[in-house]
Scaffold this motif. Structure first.
Motif, PDB file in Angstrom:
ATOM      1  N   PHE A  15       0.829  -1.200   0.000  1.00  0.00           N
ATOM      2  CA  PHE A  15       0.000   0.000   0.000  1.00  0.00           C
ATOM      3  C   PHE A  15       0.866   1.254   0.000  1.00  0.00           C
ATOM      4  O   PHE A  15       0.572   2.232  -0.692  1.00  0.00           O
ATOM      5  N   SER A  16       1.947   1.233   0.788  1.00  0.00           N
ATOM      6  CA  SER A  16       2.834   2.392   0.868  1.00  0.00           C
ATOM      7  C   SER A  16       3.568   2.633  -0.446  1.00  0.00           C
ATOM      8  O   SER A  16       3.613   3.757  -0.956  1.00  0.00           O
ATOM      9  N   LYS A  17       4.118   1.579  -1.029  1.00  0.00           N
ATOM     10  CA  LYS A  17       4.899   1.722  -2.258  1.00  0.00           C
ATOM     11  C   LYS A  17       4.044   2.149  -3.449  1.00  0.00           C
ATOM     12  O   LYS A  17       4.501   2.901  -4.314  1.00  0.00           O
ATOM     13  N   LEU A  18       2.797   1.655  -3.497  1.00  0.00           N
ATOM     14  CA  LEU A  18       1.924   1.964  -4.625  1.00  0.00           C
ATOM     15  C   LEU A  18       0.955   3.112  -4.323  1.00  0.00           C
ATOM     16  O   LEU A  18       0.106   3.435  -5.145  1.00  0.00           O
ATOM     17  N   HIS A  19       1.106   3.717  -3.154  1.00  0.00           N
ATOM     18  CA  HIS A  19       0.261   4.865  -2.763  1.00  0.00           C
ATOM     19  C   HIS A  19      -1.222   4.504  -2.818  1.00  0.00           C
ATOM     20  O   HIS A  19      -2.041   5.244  -3.365  1.00  0.00           O
TER      21      HIS A  19
END
Length: 230
Positions: free
Chosen positions: A205-209
């Motif tokens: 979720f963090s890496k792909l926003h």
């Protein structure tokens, strides 16, 4: 604080109908783990109240005078990325569901939703999951199967290959999420511990926003034709 010492889920209600606001306030305030911290009757007021109150969850009406709920959702989720928005509407119209999800909402429910399900939806959204009715889910899948897109992932869908940021194991977990598997099902499928799966999901979720699972599914279907999305 609840009886167990945990913080209550702070909810902002947004609707231009006073009776709806009162009804939802009574429903949610009667629950031990949920607290209604404010109300708003327009999109503009919702944005101001979200800024001042910093709620965990916003119950957002779609059709209001002035700024509608979709645009208010877009602004709130952009300015306050940790705030979850649950869109409520009287009519089950696809454009509202697509528009709300594209704007960053984590849930789409009818105002006629039973009170128990509304309470559970607030808890689910606050936990980082997504709530979308089965008919809307099917239409979303059909939408992407026919080549449709929502084009609103904060630029991630337009990158050459957003999945380059994921490790091989994160790619496996992402594929499971796109397939609709829960964390426990991912554990069984990939033979991983719950803590490991949770860590991978959070990193994805963090890496792909991405805000939550429903937006991971949306992105996954938009990237379906690419080599590493199974």
């Amino acid at each position: 604080m609840t009886a167990t010492g945990t913080q209550k889920i702070r909810v902002l209600l947004v609707d231009d109908q006073e009776l709806v606001l009162m009804g939802n306030a009574l429903t949610l305030d009667s629950t031990d783990d949920i607290e209604v911290v404010g109300k708003a009757a327009t999109g503009e007021e919702a944005i101001r109240r979200a800024r001042d109150l910093k709620p965990d969850v916003v119950l957002m009406d779609v059709r209001m005078p002035g700024m509608g709920g979709i645009e208010a959702t877009r602004i709130i989720t952009t300015v306050h990325p940790t705030t979850r928005v649950l869109v409520l509407t009287t009519f089950d119209i696809d454009e509202y569901a697509f528009g709300g999800l594209a704007a960053g909402a984590s849930a789409f429910l009818l105002k006629s939703t039973p009170t128990d399900r509304l309470r559970e939806a607030v808890r689910t959204v606050h936990a980082g999951e997504a709530v979308v009715g089965p008919r809307i889910t099917k239409q979303l899948i059909d939408h992407y199967a026919s080549g449709g897109t929502l084009h609103d992932h904060r630029g991630v869908a337009e990158k050459a290959d957003p999945l380059d940021h994921l490790s091989p194991r994160e790619l496996d977990v992402f594929a499971c999420i796109v397939s609709g598997l829960s964390n426990s099902e991912i554990c069984d499928t990939l033979h991983l511990s719950p803590a490991t799966v949770k860590t991978h999901v959070n990193r994805i979720f963090s890496k792909l926003h991405l805000r939550d699972r429903v937006h991971a599914v949306i992105l996954g279907h938009e990237l379906r034709g690419r080599r590493r999305v199974r």
